[in-house]
Design a protein around this motif. Sequence first.
Motif, PDB file in Angstrom:
ATOM      1  N   PRO A  88       0.840  -1.201   0.000  1.00 37.87           N
ATOM      2  CA  PRO A  88       0.000   0.000   0.000  1.00 37.87           C
ATOM      3  C   PRO A  88       0.874   1.250   0.000  1.00 37.87           C
ATOM      4  O   PRO A  88       1.739   1.408   0.870  1.00 37.87           O
ATOM      5  CB  PRO A  88      -0.771  -0.122   1.328  1.00 37.87           C
ATOM      6  N   SER A 117      -4.226   2.036  -0.353  1.00 37.63           N
ATOM      7  CA  SER A 117      -3.968   2.755   0.897  1.00 37.63           C
ATOM      8  C   SER A 117      -5.167   3.611   1.302  1.00 37.63           C
ATOM      9  O   SER A 117      -5.869   4.165   0.448  1.00 37.63           O
ATOM     10  CB  SER A 117      -2.748   3.658   0.701  1.00 37.63           C
ATOM     11  N   THR A 167      -2.368  -1.160   9.317  1.00 34.66           N
ATOM     12  CA  THR A 167      -0.965  -0.771   9.528  1.00 34.66           C
ATOM     13  C   THR A 167      -0.810  -0.309  10.970  1.00 34.66           C
ATOM     14  O   THR A 167      -1.485   0.628  11.405  1.00 34.66           O
ATOM     15  CB  THR A 167      -0.576   0.345   8.539  1.00 34.66           C
ATOM     16  N   ARG A 308      13.837  -5.599  -3.916  1.00 32.57           N
ATOM     17  CA  ARG A 308      14.227  -4.884  -5.134  1.00 32.57           C
ATOM     18  C   ARG A 308      14.377  -5.792  -6.347  1.00 32.57           C
ATOM     19  O   ARG A 308      14.389  -5.331  -7.482  1.00 32.57           O
ATOM     20  CB  ARG A 308      15.577  -4.150  -4.919  1.00 32.57           C
ATOM     21  N   ARG A 328       8.685   0.788  -3.158  1.00 34.46           N
ATOM     22  CA  ARG A 328       9.248   1.897  -3.933  1.00 34.46           C
ATOM     23  C   ARG A 328       9.470   1.600  -5.423  1.00 34.46           C
ATOM     24  O   ARG A 328       9.212   2.478  -6.261  1.00 34.46           O
ATOM     25  CB  ARG A 328      10.567   2.352  -3.295  1.00 34.46           C
TER      26      ARG A 328
END
Length: 377
Positions: A88, A117, A167, A308, A328
């Motif tokens: 999110p 989110s 969260t 990543r 990200r």
Amino acid sequence: MICMTSSISHVELPHSISLLEQMASKSIEKGPFTYVHSGAGNESTLRANEAAFEDWYIVPQYLNDVSFRDTSATLLGTTFPSSFALAPIGVQSIFHPEGELASARAAAACGVPFIASTLSSYPLEDIAANLGNTPRWYQLYWSNDEEMAISMVRRAEKAGYSAIVITIDTSLLGNRERDLNNRYSPLKLGKGAANYLHDPVFQGRFASPPSADDPEVIKNIVDIIFNPSLTWENLKTIKEHTKLPILLKGILHEEDARKALHHGVDGIIVSNHGGRQLDGCISSLEALPSIAEIVQGKIPVLLDSGIRRGSDVVKAKALGADVVLLGRPFIYGLAVAGEQGVEHVLRNMINDIDVTLALSGFASMKEVNSSLIRRKK
Ligand SMILES: Cc1cc2nc3c(=O)[nH]c(=O)nc-3n(C[C@H](O)[C@H](O)[C@H](O)COP(=O)(O)O)c2cc1C
């Protein structure tokens, strides 16, 4: 200024996240770029998240038939093509005008589950409408205004979200020094207000439809987003109001994993919010094995913060995560080339996981276990 690069084709987009990150830094303004790139404090946890993956080696075994591979994952009764979902991430319109709508369409194109989110730039119903049949969950910041929290959960149910992710690491916002230096706060600019502005309970409190242009309305929203008084007891309330599975995002301590099991939570997300909340706290990967040990497969364990590439996913899986969340990297794709940029990142990730799995000597992600990795001495 959002310098849109709609002419960028897949061919021109880089295959490494670090290059995409560099492109993103040139595609959008300093405020939004720093907002996604930075962490809390001196960013030691942000750095530790990625570094933790380098503490482990993959030790492959060969001469296994890996010509047919199964990278799929099944979670809470749903099967999807690869072992990751999108984390999110709020306020996505600061990275691209189409924000969550673009990333939702890219997720749908790849069958990657999407977590919307609370602080999305578009209402959760509009995001759902762009997801086709792709699994979607709703991330809740349990408001200090309980009526609002419950209203959002109801709307998420109605819009077809199949789980609620609460969260728990954001009792208040982390001290993000680089954002503070830039004097940049997307929340104060009203960029994460859509779910509030479209909420019938919230609307009912104003004589005329609330608008993101009204500083009073935005102040009202910013004041109710987080809830520092939450305790484990509050989980009962949400369970009274929804039959959807509940996942807790932000578990890092073994004791909290035990409490989550005790309180009948349906899943755990081992996460430090990408180093954006408590600087100096443990990296997610470091926290994972002992939590997985406690959970013993009773409920799903997910992990984010630092994913990543494909080898990160395989290592997390070997250390006990059922599925990971990608954060990200997909936002860098969004910033550079909107929906197409996100899709590029997702397809690269799907491919990289597949290649890593095969070269590790496994034909199925479900078979990956701790025999595959060894800690660096
Ligand atoms: C720009 C940005 C916004 C985020 N917004 C939210 C959010 O609204 N809710 C939430 O639970 N986590 C949020 N997160 C945290 C992510 O869900 C995830 O935990 C984090 O990105 C993982 O770290 P990584 O991206 O470095 O892998 C956000 C992260 C970023 C970078």
